[in-house]
Design a protein around this motif. Structure first.
Motif, PDB file in Angstrom:
ATOM      1  N   LEU A 146       0.820  -1.202   0.000  1.00 10.94           N
ATOM      2  CA  LEU A 146       0.000   0.000   0.000  1.00 10.94           C
ATOM      3  C   LEU A 146       0.859   1.260   0.000  1.00 10.94           C
ATOM      4  N   PRO A 147       0.312   2.383  -0.489  1.00 13.33           N
ATOM      5  CA  PRO A 147       1.025   3.667  -0.406  1.00 13.33           C
ATOM      6  C   PRO A 147       1.273   4.050   1.057  1.00 13.33           C
ATOM      7  N   SER A 148       2.378   4.739   1.295  1.00 14.34           N
ATOM      8  CA  SER A 148       2.768   5.071   2.663  1.00 14.34           C
ATOM      9  C   SER A 148       1.802   6.044   3.332  1.00 14.34           C
ATOM     10  N   ALA A 149       1.014   6.775   2.550  1.00 17.46           N
ATOM     11  CA  ALA A 149       0.060   7.715   3.142  1.00 17.46           C
ATOM     12  C   ALA A 149      -1.153   6.996   3.723  1.00 17.46           C
ATOM     13  N   LEU A 150      -1.251   5.685   3.505  1.00 16.21           N
ATOM     14  CA  LEU A 150      -2.336   4.889   4.071  1.00 16.21           C
ATOM     15  C   LEU A 150      -1.795   4.121   5.269  1.00 16.21           C
ATOM     16  N   GLU A 151      -2.262   4.487   6.449  1.00 12.33           N
ATOM     17  CA  GLU A 151      -1.828   3.787   7.664  1.00 12.33           C
ATOM     18  C   GLU A 151      -2.564   2.455   7.767  1.00 12.33           C
ATOM     19  N   VAL A 152      -1.787   1.365   7.917  1.00 13.59           N
ATOM     20  CA  VAL A 152      -2.357   0.018   7.894  1.00 13.59           C
ATOM     21  C   VAL A 152      -2.140  -0.648   9.248  1.00 13.59           C
ATOM     22  N   TYR A 153      -3.184  -1.268   9.781  1.00 12.61           N
ATOM     23  CA  TYR A 153      -3.103  -1.990  11.049  1.00 12.61           C
ATOM     24  C   TYR A 153      -2.981  -3.496  10.784  1.00 12.61           C
ATOM     25  N   GLU A 154      -2.568  -4.221  11.824  1.00  6.82           N
ATOM     26  CA  GLU A 154      -2.431  -5.668  11.706  1.00  6.82           C
ATOM     27  C   GLU A 154      -3.769  -6.295  11.319  1.00  6.82           C
ATOM     28  N   PRO A 155      -3.749  -7.302  10.437  1.00  5.13           N
ATOM     29  CA  PRO A 155      -5.018  -7.853   9.943  1.00  5.13           C
ATOM     30  C   PRO A 155      -5.734  -8.706  10.990  1.00  5.13           C
ATOM     31  N   GLU A 156      -7.041  -8.784  10.848  1.00  7.78           N
ATOM     32  CA  GLU A 156      -7.865  -9.701  11.625  1.00  7.78           C
ATOM     33  C   GLU A 156      -8.170 -10.912  10.739  1.00  7.78           C
ATOM     34  N   ASN A 157      -7.664 -12.082  11.144  1.00  9.10           N
ATOM     35  CA  ASN A 157      -7.844 -13.292  10.344  1.00  9.10           C
ATOM     36  C   ASN A 157      -9.115 -14.016  10.775  1.00  9.10           C
ATOM     37  N   GLU A 158      -9.912 -14.385   9.803  1.00  7.86           N
ATOM     38  CA  GLU A 158     -11.165 -15.097  10.058  1.00  7.86           C
ATOM     39  C   GLU A 158     -11.207 -16.346   9.176  1.00  7.86           C
ATOM     40  N   GLN A 159     -11.588 -17.473   9.793  1.00  9.65           N
ATOM     41  CA  GLN A 159     -11.705 -18.741   9.062  1.00  9.65           C
ATOM     42  C   GLN A 159     -13.089 -19.321   9.286  1.00  9.65           C
ATOM     43  N   ASP A 160     -13.824 -19.482   8.207  1.00  8.42           N
ATOM     44  CA  ASP A 160     -15.129 -20.139   8.247  1.00  8.42           C
ATOM     45  C   ASP A 160     -14.972 -21.462   7.504  1.00  8.42           C
ATOM     46  N   THR A 177      -7.514  -2.961   8.407  1.00  8.13           N
ATOM     47  CA  THR A 177      -8.103  -1.642   8.650  1.00  8.13           C
ATOM     48  C   THR A 177      -7.106  -0.584   8.166  1.00  8.13           C
ATOM     49  N   ILE A 178      -7.574   0.298   7.280  1.00  2.27           N
ATOM     50  CA  ILE A 178      -6.715   1.293   6.638  1.00  2.27           C
ATOM     51  C   ILE A 178      -7.255   2.685   6.953  1.00  2.27           C
ATOM     52  N   VAL A 179      -6.361   3.589   7.361  1.00  6.43           N
ATOM     53  CA  VAL A 179      -6.747   4.966   7.687  1.00  6.43           C
ATOM     54  C   VAL A 179      -5.894   5.913   6.843  1.00  6.43           C
ATOM     55  N   PRO A 180      -6.463   6.610   5.851  1.00  7.80           N
ATOM     56  CA  PRO A 180      -5.688   7.588   5.059  1.00  7.80           C
ATOM     57  C   PRO A 180      -5.284   8.782   5.925  1.00  7.80           C
ATOM     58  N   GLN A 181      -4.079   9.312   5.669  1.00  4.70           N
ATOM     59  CA  GLN A 181      -3.582  10.436   6.446  1.00  4.70           C
ATOM     60  C   GLN A 181      -3.669  11.759   5.695  1.00  4.70           C
ATOM     61  N   GLN A 182      -3.632  11.737   4.347  1.00  2.00           N
ATOM     62  CA  GLN A 182      -3.651  12.971   3.565  1.00  2.00           C
ATOM     63  C   GLN A 182      -4.617  12.841   2.390  1.00  2.00           C
ATOM     64  N   LYS A 183      -4.961  13.960   1.848  1.00  2.00           N
ATOM     65  CA  LYS A 183      -5.823  14.024   0.679  1.00  2.00           C
ATOM     66  C   LYS A 183      -5.069  13.515  -0.544  1.00  2.00           C
ATOM     67  N   GLY A 184      -5.778  12.838  -1.449  1.00  6.76           N
ATOM     68  CA  GLY A 184      -5.151  12.372  -2.670  1.00  6.76           C
ATOM     69  C   GLY A 184      -5.824  11.122  -3.196  1.00  6.76           C
ATOM     70  N   SER A 185      -5.264  10.591  -4.269  1.00  3.94           N
ATOM     71  CA  SER A 185      -5.759   9.364  -4.894  1.00  3.94           C
ATOM     72  C   SER A 185      -4.676   8.304  -4.775  1.00  3.94           C
ATOM     73  N   TYR A 186      -5.005   7.152  -4.181  1.00  5.13           N
ATOM     74  CA  TYR A 186      -4.006   6.132  -3.867  1.00  5.13           C
ATOM     75  C   TYR A 186      -4.409   4.791  -4.479  1.00  5.13           C
ATOM     76  N   PRO A 187      -3.642   4.309  -5.459  1.00  4.79           N
ATOM     77  CA  PRO A 187      -3.961   3.010  -6.064  1.00  4.79           C
ATOM     78  C   PRO A 187      -3.407   1.854  -5.213  1.00  4.79           C
ATOM     79  N   ILE A 188      -4.212   0.818  -5.060  1.00  2.00           N
ATOM     80  CA  ILE A 188      -3.761  -0.427  -4.430  1.00  2.00           C
ATOM     81  C   ILE A 188      -3.497  -1.416  -5.562  1.00  2.00           C
ATOM     82  N   PRO A 189      -2.232  -1.803  -5.783  1.00  2.17           N
ATOM     83  CA  PRO A 189      -1.906  -2.670  -6.923  1.00  2.17           C
ATOM     84  C   PRO A 189      -2.607  -4.021  -6.810  1.00  2.17           C
ATOM     85  N   PRO A 190      -2.761  -4.740  -7.943  1.00  2.93           N
ATOM     86  CA  PRO A 190      -3.352  -6.084  -7.905  1.00  2.93           C
ATOM     87  C   PRO A 190      -2.567  -7.011  -6.965  1.00  2.93           C
ATOM     88  N   ILE A 191      -3.292  -7.846  -6.233  1.00  2.29           N
ATOM     89  CA  ILE A 191      -2.698  -8.791  -5.278  1.00  2.29           C
ATOM     90  C   ILE A 191      -2.804 -10.191  -5.881  1.00  2.29           C
TER      91      ILE A 191
END
Length: 402
Positions: A146-160, A177-191
């Motif tokens: 992810l772009p550095s301007a997007l603050e990312v928290y540790e993931p919550e893993n769920e198994q059904d 959970t992602i929290v943007p810090q600044q205004k702008g457009s941020y692409p998330i590359p294909p995973i």
């Protein structure tokens, strides 16, 4: 049996059904007690240890009753299954993708965002989900870059996951959970998510679509640090440097010497040092009392699991499971042995070497046998009450004799 080098999940039969079959050319009737789903964790030839059961049967004798029917007598026999060998092939190295994390089966993969337009400091969820059939509990999902301007928290893993005779089926998800810090457009590359398909014996790779996060309101983007997994964003000069030495002075300066705080701090060591010395001596004496600590631990474990067994009186499975845990953990604390060393001969030898009488030792071993028989044969409420009282008495006797 023990399934070393396997991930295992037992599937109990809800109702025992009698089947007709043959073994070594002879007709037999049989029931299926339990099925176990296995996933190997190593390659090569793996061994499934044999299962031994003690069974109460009605054995025929040479005597007959007045109607000519053969008279039977109760007997206890031990039956043992043969050792099984399983040859596990290694996954092919040719064509293994970099994004492969151990998934084996047949899966679908998707990446979704809870929202794509939001303001700075507002949170969104990015969810990665693998669905299908395979070893869903035994692999990890890829991590997004992810772009550095997007603050990312540790993931919550769920198994059904549903486990059946056909294997695992369901989904494995990771929610970021992602929290943007600044205004702008941020692409998330294909995973990319890769798995090995045993049906075709080939690796397959699935890729998500690019997701663009638009942050409409907030401060302009700032310069970011050089990290390999970050995408740099536009740099703007918005804030001046913070002065590290401002040389500020307090406007109201109270005298410290002679104040209440001064005398309190002066007297504190005089009071605390003797208390610390006394506490240290007590603590060392408590830690050095190895025998006392072991007895206290044994008593605590015995009370806990005996209490669980008493609460489960009337429920055969829960009662004998709690009673067996009580006996095993008690032996661990008192004799300092592990569960793998708890054969009947070993337990009998250790107890008698510690001075426990033969009668008490035999009573303890008989309780272990009752726990084993209860897995496969029904037991009455009176029998469970008797075993509970017997366990309390035997543990008390061993405590007195050790």
């Amino acid at each position: 049996p023990k399934f070393a080098d396997f991930w295992s999940q037992s599937i109990d039969e809800k109702q025992f059904k009698v089947y007709d079959g043959s073994y070594e050319g002879k007709p037999y009737r049989y029931v299926i007690l339990r099925r176990t789903l296995l996933y190997p964790q190593k390659t090569g030839e793996l061994t499934i240890e044999p299962l031994a059961l003690n069974i109460n049967v009605e054995a025929p004798t040479n005597r007959r009753d007045i109607f000519g029917m053969r008279i039977t007598r109760p007997a206890k026999i031990t039956v043992t299954a043969p050792t099984r060998k399983v040859n596990v092939k290694a996954l092919p190295e040719d064509g293994k993708p970099e994004s492969f994390t151990g998934a084996v089966g047949n899966f679908d993969f998707e990446v979704t965002a809870s929202k794509t337009k939001l303001d700075a400091q507002e949170a969104l969820d990015l969810t990665l989900t693998a669905k299908g059939n395979g070893n869903l509990k035994l692999f990890t999902l890829p991590k997004p870059k992810l772009p550095s301007a997007l603050e990312v928290y540790e993931p919550e893993n769920e198994q059904d996951v549903r486990v059946s005779l056909n294997g695992m089926a369901g989904s494995n998800s990771a929610r970021y959970t992602i929290v943007p810090q600044q205004k702008g457009s941020y692409p998330i590359p294909p995973i990319r998510f890769s798995y090995f398909d045993p049906a075709t014996e080939q690796y397959k790779t699935l890729s998500s679509d690019e997701i663009v996060i638009d942050v409409e309101n907030g401060p302009a983007t700032l310069a970011t640090s050089d990290k390999a997994d970050k995408i740099p964003v536009e740099e703007t000069k918005q804030f001046a440097y913070i002065k590290s030495d401002a040389k500020l002075k307090s406007m109201n300066q109270d005298r410290f010497f002679g104040s209440t705080t001064f005398w309190s701090l002066l007297a504190t060591p005089v009071v605390l040092i003797p208390l610390a010395i006394l506490f240290g001596r007590k603590r060392r004496a408590y830690q050095n009392d190895v025998k006392g600590n072991r007895l206290r631990k044994a008593d605590k474990l015995a009370r806990k699991y005996l209490g669980d067994a008493k609460k489960s009186l009337g429920d055969q499975t829960a009662f004998y499971l709690a009673l067996e845990k009580c006996l095993h953990n008690y032996l661990k604390a008192r004799l300092n042995i592990q569960t793998s060393e708890m054969s009947k001969e070993r337990i009998s030898q250790l107890l008698q070497d510690r001075g426990v009488t033969v009668e008490t030792t035999e009573a303890f071993l008989k309780l272990l046998e009752s726990c084993e028989f209860a897995r496969y044969t029904p037991s009455s409420s009176d029998a469970m009450q008797h075993d509970y009282e017997q366990a309390s008495r035997v543990i008390s006797e061993i405590d007195k004799q050790l």
